[in-house]
Design an enzyme around this catalytic site. Structure first.
Site, PDB file in Angstrom:
ATOM      1  N   MET A 175      -9.580 -27.063  20.460  1.00 34.58           N
ATOM      2  CA  MET A 175      -9.952 -25.736  21.067  1.00 34.58           C
ATOM      3  C   MET A 175     -11.054 -24.715  20.679  1.00 34.58           C
ATOM      4  O   MET A 175     -11.347 -23.694  21.125  1.00 34.58           O
ATOM      5  CB  MET A 175      -8.693 -24.872  21.448  1.00 34.58           C
ATOM      6  CG  MET A 175      -7.416 -25.679  21.919  1.00 34.58           C
ATOM      7  SD  MET A 175      -7.724 -26.222  23.624  1.00 34.58           S
ATOM      8  CE  MET A 175      -7.323 -24.822  24.547  1.00 34.58           C
ATOM      9  N   GLN A 181      -4.927 -18.416  14.409  1.00 36.19           N
ATOM     10  CA  GLN A 181      -4.658 -19.874  13.996  1.00 36.19           C
ATOM     11  C   GLN A 181      -5.488 -20.181  12.939  1.00 36.19           C
ATOM     12  O   GLN A 181      -6.709 -20.012  12.621  1.00 36.19           O
ATOM     13  CB  GLN A 181      -5.067 -20.569  15.030  1.00 36.19           C
ATOM     14  CG  GLN A 181      -4.644 -22.231  14.823  1.00 36.19           C
ATOM     15  CD  GLN A 181      -5.217 -23.083  16.026  1.00 36.19           C
ATOM     16  OE1 GLN A 181      -5.202 -24.213  16.148  1.00 36.19           O
ATOM     17  NE2 GLN A 181      -5.862 -22.311  17.077  1.00 36.19           N
ATOM     18  N   CYS A 201      -4.696 -30.460  14.025  1.00 34.23           N
ATOM     19  CA  CYS A 201      -6.145 -30.684  14.517  1.00 34.23           C
ATOM     20  C   CYS A 201      -6.327 -32.152  13.923  1.00 34.23           C
ATOM     21  O   CYS A 201      -6.401 -32.569  12.687  1.00 34.23           O
ATOM     22  CB  CYS A 201      -7.210 -29.731  13.721  1.00 34.23           C
ATOM     23  SG  CYS A 201      -8.861 -30.463  14.180  1.00 34.23           S
ATOM     24  N   LYS A 257       1.733 -25.728  14.096  1.00 34.48           N
ATOM     25  CA  LYS A 257       1.574 -26.898  15.042  1.00 34.48           C
ATOM     26  C   LYS A 257       1.366 -28.038  14.305  1.00 34.48           C
ATOM     27  O   LYS A 257       0.482 -28.190  13.421  1.00 34.48           O
ATOM     28  CB  LYS A 257       0.213 -26.439  15.808  1.00 34.48           C
ATOM     29  CG  LYS A 257       0.091 -27.484  17.068  1.00 34.48           C
ATOM     30  CD  LYS A 257      -1.133 -27.022  17.868  1.00 34.48           C
ATOM     31  CE  LYS A 257      -0.954 -28.086  18.834  1.00 34.48           C
ATOM     32  NZ  LYS A 257      -2.134 -28.138  19.546  1.00 34.48           N
ATOM     33  N   ASN A 288       3.561 -29.741  23.734  1.00 37.01           N
ATOM     34  CA  ASN A 288       2.126 -29.732  24.005  1.00 37.01           C
ATOM     35  C   ASN A 288       1.671 -31.197  24.234  1.00 37.01           C
ATOM     36  O   ASN A 288       2.126 -32.047  23.435  1.00 37.01           O
ATOM     37  CB  ASN A 288       1.485 -29.101  22.768  1.00 37.01           C
ATOM     38  CG  ASN A 288      -0.091 -29.231  23.057  1.00 37.01           C
ATOM     39  OD1 ASN A 288      -0.635 -29.706  22.154  1.00 37.01           O
ATOM     40  ND2 ASN A 288      -0.640 -28.741  24.050  1.00 37.01           N
ATOM     41  N   GLY A 289       0.959 -31.353  25.251  1.00 34.26           N
ATOM     42  CA  GLY A 289       0.292 -32.808  25.339  1.00 34.26           C
ATOM     43  C   GLY A 289       0.350 -33.111  26.879  1.00 34.26           C
ATOM     44  O   GLY A 289       1.452 -33.206  27.265  1.00 34.26           O
ATOM     45  N   GLY A 315      -3.454 -26.759  26.652  1.00 33.45           N
ATOM     46  CA  GLY A 315      -4.595 -26.990  25.952  1.00 33.45           C
ATOM     47  C   GLY A 315      -5.693 -27.093  26.687  1.00 33.45           C
ATOM     48  O   GLY A 315      -6.462 -26.476  27.519  1.00 33.45           O
ATOM     49  N   ARG A 316      -6.118 -28.336  26.657  1.00 37.45           N
ATOM     50  CA  ARG A 316      -7.256 -28.982  27.711  1.00 37.45           C
ATOM     51  C   ARG A 316      -7.102 -28.760  29.104  1.00 37.45           C
ATOM     52  O   ARG A 316      -7.757 -28.629  30.046  1.00 37.45           O
ATOM     53  CB  ARG A 316      -7.505 -30.417  27.129  1.00 37.45           C
ATOM     54  CG  ARG A 316      -7.892 -30.817  26.064  1.00 37.45           C
ATOM     55  CD  ARG A 316      -8.097 -32.382  25.693  1.00 37.45           C
ATOM     56  NE  ARG A 316      -6.678 -32.863  25.751  1.00 37.45           N
ATOM     57  CZ  ARG A 316      -6.533 -34.245  26.263  1.00 37.45           C
ATOM     58  NH1 ARG A 316      -7.376 -34.854  26.651  1.00 37.45           N
ATOM     59  NH2 ARG A 316      -5.200 -34.454  26.274  1.00 37.45           N
TER      60      ARG A 316
END
Length: 312
Positions: A1, A54, A85, A125, A186-187, A210-211
């Site tokens: 991100m 973050q 990440c 995360k 998430n995902g 996110g995306r």
């Protein structure tokens, strides 16, 4: 991100229903060295609460110092450690998801950030693991809980998957079943229906998008409606979506300067036009914008030529 969730975009997302926002990743080493480019990343909006800063890094001493600096400079409610990440220059140096290969060090990093956080909750995360042969998310998440983490967010892919394939929600479910602290799923949340499905399937406490919000900050109000059993509001007309994009870029320019904001707007504006018929001509123009005046000019053209077509 990185390069996406700047103050301008987060402001728009909050206005459109996001309940909790997180800054772009901030390097702990850069903060410790008082890097001038990193300090602005800590800036939150006036009403941006709850929100988290973050951090990423793998040196416990540096992470502790950075946590104190980040808490002081930002006023954030929460500090989040990125141990997920997958970008090679981050992970291959031992930061981000590279920490999932060194759980003992990851525990020391989490404990250090908690010490430096000044009483603020610290979240972590993670991903499923480094690769499919070393999936360790359940054990790793339990170690984070024991270290004192207030919550764990799990992205349903391994580091080596990057963003390919499909997120595996089974492992997120397993993490949720193993922990007593909140788990954030998430995902592959690209629609309101996906938000409902991931929460029902995993039993997680929150869904992290996110995306799925790239060029679509309306996903937050749509997801909220779906979770509350209300009718899902449609996307607004294209002209209104363009106005929202321009507002985002204007806010970003006020924070980071017009030149940088407009360079980053090139990808953002293309995301806003994803799926819009006959948008190729304007996407090509967007790829060359360098001033807000350019953005205003292109926007007028889009409204004139494409809005009626997109509404059919």
């Amino acid at each position: 991100m990185a390069g996406v969730t700047d103050l301008g975009f987060r402001t728009v997302c909050r206005e459109l229903g996001a309940g909790y926002t997180v800054t772009e990743m901030v390097s702990a080493k850069a903060l410790c060295y008082q890097d001038k480019k990193s300090l602005p990343l800590l800036q939150l909006g006036e009403d941006e609460h709850p929100a988290a800063v973050q951090l990423f890094g793998s040196d416990p001493y540096c992470m502790e110092q950075a946590a104190g600096l980040a808490a002081e400079k930002s006023g954030a409610d929460i500090l989040d450690i990125n141990m997920g990440c997958p970008v090679p220059k981050v992970a291959n140096s031992g930061d981000g998801s590279g920490l999932m290969r060194r759980p003992d060090l990851a525990v020391r990093v989490a404990e250090a950030v908690i010490r430096g956080a000044g009483g603020r909750p610290v979240t972590v995360k993670i991903r499923l693991g480094w690769d499919k042969g070393s999936i360790n998310c359940v054990e790793f998440a339990k170690a984070m809980e024991q270290a004192g983490a207030a919550a764990v967010a799990v992205h349903g892919r391994t580091k080596t998957q990057m963003y390919a394939g499909t997120a595996n929600w089974d492992h997120i479910k397993a993490v949720k079943e193993a922990l007593s602290i909140p788990v954030i799923a998430n995902g592959d949340v690209f629609s309101a229906a996906d938000a409902v499905r991931i929460l029902r399937y995993t039993g997680a406490d929150m869904a992290m998008i996110g995306r799925g919000c790239f060029g679509n900050p309306w996903i937050f109000q749509q997801a909220a409606a779906a979770l509350e059993g209300r009718e899902i509001p449609p996307l607004p007309p294209l002209a209104e979506r363009c106005d929202t994009a321009v507002r985002q870029f204007t806010l970003s320019a006020a924070q980071k300067g017009e030149h940088i904001a407009c360079l980053e707007a090139r990808k953002h504006y293309a995301w806003y036009l994803k799926g819009v018929p006959y948008a190729g001509y304007y996407k090509e123009q967007i790829s060359r914008v360098s001033t807000l005046a350019d953005i205003y000019r292109v926007t007028e053209g889009i409204k004139r030529d494409l809005s009626d077509e997109a509404g059919r």
